[in-house]
Motif scaffolding. Structure first.
Motif, PDB file in Angstrom:
ATOM      1  N   UNK A   1       0.830  -1.201   0.000  1.00 21.79           N
ATOM      2  CA  UNK A   1       0.000   0.000   0.000  1.00 21.79           C
ATOM      3  C   UNK A   1       0.870   1.259   0.000  1.00 21.79           C
ATOM      4  N   UNK A   2       1.383   1.632   1.178  1.00 21.59           N
ATOM      5  CA  UNK A   2       2.345   2.742   1.176  1.00 21.59           C
ATOM      6  C   UNK A   2       3.732   2.185   0.879  1.00 21.59           C
ATOM      7  N   UNK A   7       7.158   4.124   5.027  1.00 20.37           N
ATOM      8  CA  UNK A   7       7.230   3.425   6.312  1.00 20.37           C
ATOM      9  C   UNK A   7       8.461   3.863   7.094  1.00 20.37           C
ATOM     10  N   UNK A  93      -7.277  -0.827  -9.262  1.00 20.95           N
ATOM     11  CA  UNK A  93      -6.791  -2.128  -8.805  1.00 20.95           C
ATOM     12  C   UNK A  93      -6.326  -2.999  -9.960  1.00 20.95           C
ATOM     13  N   UNK A  94      -6.888  -2.778 -11.126  1.00 23.28           N
ATOM     14  CA  UNK A  94      -6.560  -3.620 -12.275  1.00 23.28           C
ATOM     15  C   UNK A  94      -5.634  -2.919 -13.265  1.00 23.28           C
ATOM     16  N   UNK A  95      -5.076  -1.785 -12.855  1.00 19.21           N
ATOM     17  CA  UNK A  95      -4.069  -1.135 -13.689  1.00 19.21           C
ATOM     18  C   UNK A  95      -4.622  -0.337 -14.855  1.00 19.21           C
ATOM     19  N   UNK A 110     -15.829  -3.481  -4.992  1.00 21.85           N
ATOM     20  CA  UNK A 110     -15.432  -4.438  -3.956  1.00 21.85           C
ATOM     21  C   UNK A 110     -14.434  -3.843  -2.968  1.00 21.85           C
ATOM     22  N   UNK A 111     -13.526  -3.019  -3.491  1.00 18.00           N
ATOM     23  CA  UNK A 111     -12.413  -2.589  -2.654  1.00 18.00           C
ATOM     24  C   UNK A 111     -12.432  -1.112  -2.289  1.00 18.00           C
ATOM     25  N   UNK A 114     -12.889  -0.398   1.414  1.00 20.53           N
ATOM     26  CA  UNK A 114     -11.691  -0.736   2.153  1.00 20.53           C
ATOM     27  C   UNK A 114     -10.628   0.347   2.006  1.00 20.53           C
ATOM     28  N   UNK A 118      -8.914   2.827   4.864  1.00 21.85           N
ATOM     29  CA  UNK A 118      -7.477   3.004   5.092  1.00 21.85           C
ATOM     30  C   UNK A 118      -7.134   4.492   5.084  1.00 21.85           C
TER      31      UNK A 118
ATOM     32  N   UNK B   1      -1.617  -2.262  -3.945  1.00 20.01           N
ATOM     33  CA  UNK B   1      -1.845  -3.566  -3.309  1.00 20.01           C
ATOM     34  C   UNK B   1      -1.337  -4.717  -4.197  1.00 20.01           C
ATOM     35  N   UNK B   2      -2.155  -5.126  -5.192  1.00 15.22           N
ATOM     36  CA  UNK B   2      -1.615  -6.089  -6.152  1.00 15.22           C
ATOM     37  C   UNK B   2      -0.864  -5.324  -7.237  1.00 15.22           C
ATOM     38  N   UNK B   4       0.588  -4.146 -10.977  1.00 16.65           N
ATOM     39  CA  UNK B   4      -0.015  -3.811 -12.256  1.00 16.65           C
ATOM     40  C   UNK B   4      -0.087  -5.077 -13.121  1.00 16.65           C
ATOM     41  N   UNK B   7      -2.980  -7.170 -12.239  1.00 15.02           N
ATOM     42  CA  UNK B   7      -4.202  -6.579 -12.776  1.00 15.02           C
ATOM     43  C   UNK B   7      -4.362  -6.903 -14.251  1.00 15.02           C
ATOM     44  N   UNK B   8      -3.253  -6.807 -14.993  1.00 16.92           N
ATOM     45  CA  UNK B   8      -3.279  -7.170 -16.409  1.00 16.92           C
ATOM     46  C   UNK B   8      -3.737  -8.619 -16.567  1.00 16.92           C
ATOM     47  N   UNK B  10      -5.604 -10.500 -14.582  1.00 18.12           N
ATOM     48  CA  UNK B  10      -7.039 -10.644 -14.311  1.00 18.12           C
ATOM     49  C   UNK B  10      -7.851 -10.115 -15.479  1.00 18.12           C
ATOM     50  N   UNK B  76      -9.990 -15.401  -7.689  1.00 18.72           N
ATOM     51  CA  UNK B  76      -8.981 -14.385  -7.982  1.00 18.72           C
ATOM     52  C   UNK B  76      -7.695 -14.603  -7.191  1.00 18.72           C
ATOM     53  N   UNK B  93       3.555  -2.935   7.162  1.00 17.06           N
ATOM     54  CA  UNK B  93       3.170  -1.623   6.651  1.00 17.06           C
ATOM     55  C   UNK B  93       4.296  -0.606   6.798  1.00 17.06           C
ATOM     56  N   UNK B 111      -4.479  -2.084  10.632  1.00 12.44           N
ATOM     57  CA  UNK B 111      -4.739  -2.434   9.237  1.00 12.44           C
ATOM     58  C   UNK B 111      -4.892  -3.925   8.973  1.00 12.44           C
ATOM     59  N   UNK B 114      -8.343  -4.991   7.801  1.00 10.33           N
ATOM     60  CA  UNK B 114      -8.574  -4.564   6.431  1.00 10.33           C
ATOM     61  C   UNK B 114      -7.875  -5.489   5.451  1.00 10.33           C
ATOM     62  N   UNK B 117      -9.595  -8.747   5.153  1.00  5.73           N
ATOM     63  CA  UNK B 117     -10.830  -8.574   4.385  1.00  5.73           C
ATOM     64  C   UNK B 117     -10.531  -8.617   2.895  1.00  5.73           C
ATOM     65  N   UNK B 118      -9.453  -7.949   2.508  1.00  2.00           N
ATOM     66  CA  UNK B 118      -9.063  -7.967   1.101  1.00  2.00           C
ATOM     67  C   UNK B 118      -8.722  -9.393   0.663  1.00  2.00           C
ATOM     68  N   UNK B 121     -11.827 -11.396   0.225  1.00  2.00           N
ATOM     69  CA  UNK B 121     -12.536 -11.023  -1.002  1.00  2.00           C
ATOM     70  C   UNK B 121     -11.899 -11.689  -2.212  1.00  2.00           C
ATOM     71  N   UNK B 122     -10.579 -11.717  -2.257  1.00  2.00           N
ATOM     72  CA  UNK B 122      -9.900 -12.380  -3.370  1.00  2.00           C
ATOM     73  C   UNK B 122     -10.153 -13.888  -3.358  1.00  2.00           C
TER      74      UNK B 122
END
Lengths: 151, 151
Positions: A1-2, A7, A93-95, A110-111, A114, A118, B1-2, B4, B7-8, B10, B76, B93, B111, B114, B117-118, B121-122
């Motif tokens: 994420x970050x 961090x 999320x999917x670029x 979906x996200x 969330x 955050x 998160x995931x 790029x 994402x491509x 998916x 996913x 983090x 976090x 959260x 949860x992600x 969901x996946x």
DNA sequence: TTTGATAAAGATATTAAGGTCTTTTATTCT
DNA sequence: AGAATAAAAGACCTTAATATCTTTATCAAA
């Protein structure tokens, strides 16, 4: 994420803000060794934070980095914004180039909740909140691998 | 998160699984153009997915990529694992080496919920779920910048 | 006012992600 | 069999993140 860099920034600020550290200046070498972060890299990060006024520094003998009146009340989102920018909360999320509720990817709904959770957490949490967790003793800043695996 | 890349992946799988596409083979050029993803890069990604059995392919004239019996039921999380690995759900983090409930950083508790949860969901979402959203028409896969800013 | 300490700044190196180009292999069609 | 087609594979390039090294500017104390 970050980012890792971000961090490091947060850990650096929190280190300076700890009860036992907040009344003194600390050299970059000391901070980096304690937190196990590459010295010069952390140096640059802290320089950014000084420019933003989140912490302060003085050069020369007995110089170093130290907290100022603003430091402990700084919301984490301000640090995230300084280092990573707020764009990280908008990336698809999917670029895809664009992604929003009017132009959503199949994962957007979906996200998105969330993600704003955050964001809000970063808005609400201040440096002082993290300091408390450490001073109370239920959280760690600087544990390295060796120590961690001992537990 | 995931990443790029993930994402491509998916988006590529979902493209092949759409109602209007699922009964035919599709060349990498067609897929890449439609999704606005670099052709050869997407090619490599789809190759990975073929090796994992998530989609299938055939070389030569009239060859291409296509769905198999497993594709639309693929959760996913399986794609995420194939491309990014599950390590992304464990990273600290604040960039420490180790981070867990017995060795938490000051942000861990904030976090962790959260993050799981992600993860869940996946686990629960399947390719078919994303396909539905697109076939119904309330979500997009391939909008490019031009179109997106028009809205 | 020189010396030493230290942050600041700049230049360079490394690594990983993302992306491109070329060659090889499998397949189909003539 | 030979030519054309398309994925597979491999080599290479680019960019951004992360990390290191060197030089400069500033300050304090002797």
């Amino acid at each position: 994420m970050i980012s890792k860099t971000c961090g490091y920034a947060i850990r650096g600020i929190v280190f300076l803000s700890l009860e036992q550290n907040k009344s003194t200046k600390h050299g970059i070498l000391e901070i980096a060794e304690d937190l196990q972060i590459p010295q010069h890299f952390l140096g640059k990060i802290l320089q950014d934070l000084v420019r933003r006024g989140i912490i302060s520094s003085i050069k020369g003998p007995h110089g170093g980095f130290f907290v100022n009146s603003k430091t402990i009340d700084t919301p984490l989102i301000e640090v995230v914004e300084a280092i990573d920018g707020l764009g990280i909360f908008k990336k698809c999320f999917l670029g895809r180039e664009e992604c929003s509720s009017i132009n959503p990817c199949p994962l957007h709904d979906e996200f998105d909740g969330c993600r704003s959770a955050i964001f809000k957490t970063f808005e609400n949490l201040k440096i002082s909140d993290l300091v408390k967790k450490i001073d109370i003793g239920d959280s760690y800043l600087s544990l390295n691998k060796e120590f961690a695996t001992e537990i």
